[in-house]
Design a protein around this motif. Structure first.
Motif, PDB file in Angstrom:
ATOM      1  N   GLY A  88      -0.576  -8.955  -9.062  1.00  0.00           N
ATOM      2  CA  GLY A  88      -0.448 -10.082  -8.142  1.00  0.00           C
ATOM      3  C   GLY A  88       0.952 -10.670  -8.218  1.00  0.00           C
ATOM      4  N   VAL A  89       1.527 -10.970  -7.062  1.00  0.00           N
ATOM      5  CA  VAL A  89       2.881 -11.504  -6.992  1.00  0.00           C
ATOM      6  C   VAL A  89       2.895 -12.667  -5.994  1.00  0.00           C
ATOM      7  N   ALA A 138       7.283  -4.603  -4.380  1.00  0.00           N
ATOM      8  CA  ALA A 138       7.895  -3.822  -3.304  1.00  0.00           C
ATOM      9  C   ALA A 138       7.458  -4.343  -1.937  1.00  0.00           C
ATOM     10  N   GLY A 139       6.210  -4.779  -1.844  1.00  0.00           N
ATOM     11  CA  GLY A 139       5.726  -5.353  -0.587  1.00  0.00           C
ATOM     12  C   GLY A 139       6.487  -6.598  -0.204  1.00  0.00           C
ATOM     13  N   LEU A 148       0.829  -1.204   0.000  1.00  0.00           N
ATOM     14  CA  LEU A 148       0.000   0.000   0.000  1.00  0.00           C
ATOM     15  C   LEU A 148       0.866   1.257   0.000  1.00  0.00           C
ATOM     16  N   ALA A 149       1.908   1.254   0.824  1.00  0.00           N
ATOM     17  CA  ALA A 149       2.800   2.416   0.934  1.00  0.00           C
ATOM     18  C   ALA A 149       3.540   2.694  -0.377  1.00  0.00           C
ATOM     19  N   VAL A 199       0.462 -11.810  -2.882  1.00  0.00           N
ATOM     20  CA  VAL A 199       0.057 -10.446  -2.552  1.00  0.00           C
ATOM     21  C   VAL A 199      -0.518  -9.806  -3.805  1.00  0.00           C
ATOM     22  N   GLY A 200      -1.566  -9.037  -3.624  1.00  0.00           N
ATOM     23  CA  GLY A 200      -2.178  -8.342  -4.740  1.00  0.00           C
ATOM     24  C   GLY A 200      -2.335  -6.867  -4.443  1.00  0.00           C
ATOM     25  N   SER A 201      -2.178  -6.064  -5.471  1.00  0.00           N
ATOM     26  CA  SER A 201      -2.368  -4.623  -5.389  1.00  0.00           C
ATOM     27  C   SER A 201      -3.344  -4.217  -6.478  1.00  0.00           C
TER      28      SER A 201
END
Length: 151
Positions: free
Chosen positions: A112-113, A141-142, A33-34, A125-127
C-alpha cells in the motif's frame, strides 16, 4: 458586525480539497497492475480516495480472489496512516502502536502506498498477489506513472 460574522462564518464553512479524478485513479491502478505483470505476477490493484472509499479495483484474470480485498485494505491503510503499508507494518511491531492494526480494514502487509500532493494524502493505492516488497514496488510504480499530475 453581523455582516462581518456572517461572511467569516461562510469562509470557515467551505473547505477546498484536491481529489483524485476517476481517470487518474484508473491510470494508477492500471500502471500498478502492469508493473507486477511485467515481473511475472498476476495481481490485483485498488485505488481509494481521500476518504478511503474505493474508486477502482482491478484484478488480473489469473489472480486469486482474495487479492482484490487485500489490495483494497492495503490502499486504505496507506491513505489513513499517510505512509506505505510496509512502513506501517514495521512501525506497528512496536507494542505502543500495535493496536493500530486492530482498526477495521487495516492490513499491515507491504503493497500500500499513499497518493500525495505535497504533504496532503489524497488517496492510496494497493497491490496484492506477489511478495510484499514487489507489491510495494508495483504500487510505487503506479503512483510514479502519474507523478507529473500530482503537483
Amino acid at each position: 458586525m453581523a455582516a462581518v460574522l456572517s461572511r467569516h462564518a461562510i469562509a470557515d464553512g467551505v473547505v477546498a480539497q484536491k481529489n483524485l479524478s476517476l481517470g487518474l485513479a484508473k491510470a494508477i491502478a492500471e500502471a500498478t497492475l502492469a508493473a507486477c505483470k511485467e515481473k511475472g505476477y498476476s495481481t490485483a490493484a485498488a485505488v481509494v480516495d481521500r476518504a478511503g472509499q474505493v474508486m477502482v479495483i482491478l484484478r488480473d484474470e489469473q489472480a486469486s480472489a482474495q487479492t482484490a480485498d487485500m489490495a483494497r485494505r492495503k490502499a486504505y491503510t496507506a491513505r489513513m496512516f499517510r505512509t506505505t503499508s510496509l512502513e506501517f507494518q514495521k512501525r506497528t511491531l512496536d507494542p505502543k502502536y500495535a493496536a493500530q492494526r486492530d482498526v477495521a480494514d487495516i492490513l499491515a502487509l507491504g503493497g500500500g502506498v499513499p497518493i500525495m500532493i505535497g504533504n496532503e494524502a489524497i488517496g492510496g493505492v494497493g497491490s496484492s498477489g506477489s511478495t510484499q516488497e514487489q507489491d510495494d514496488a508495483c504500487a510505487k510504480a503506479g503512483v510514479a506513472k502519474v507523478a507529473d499530475q500530482l503537483k
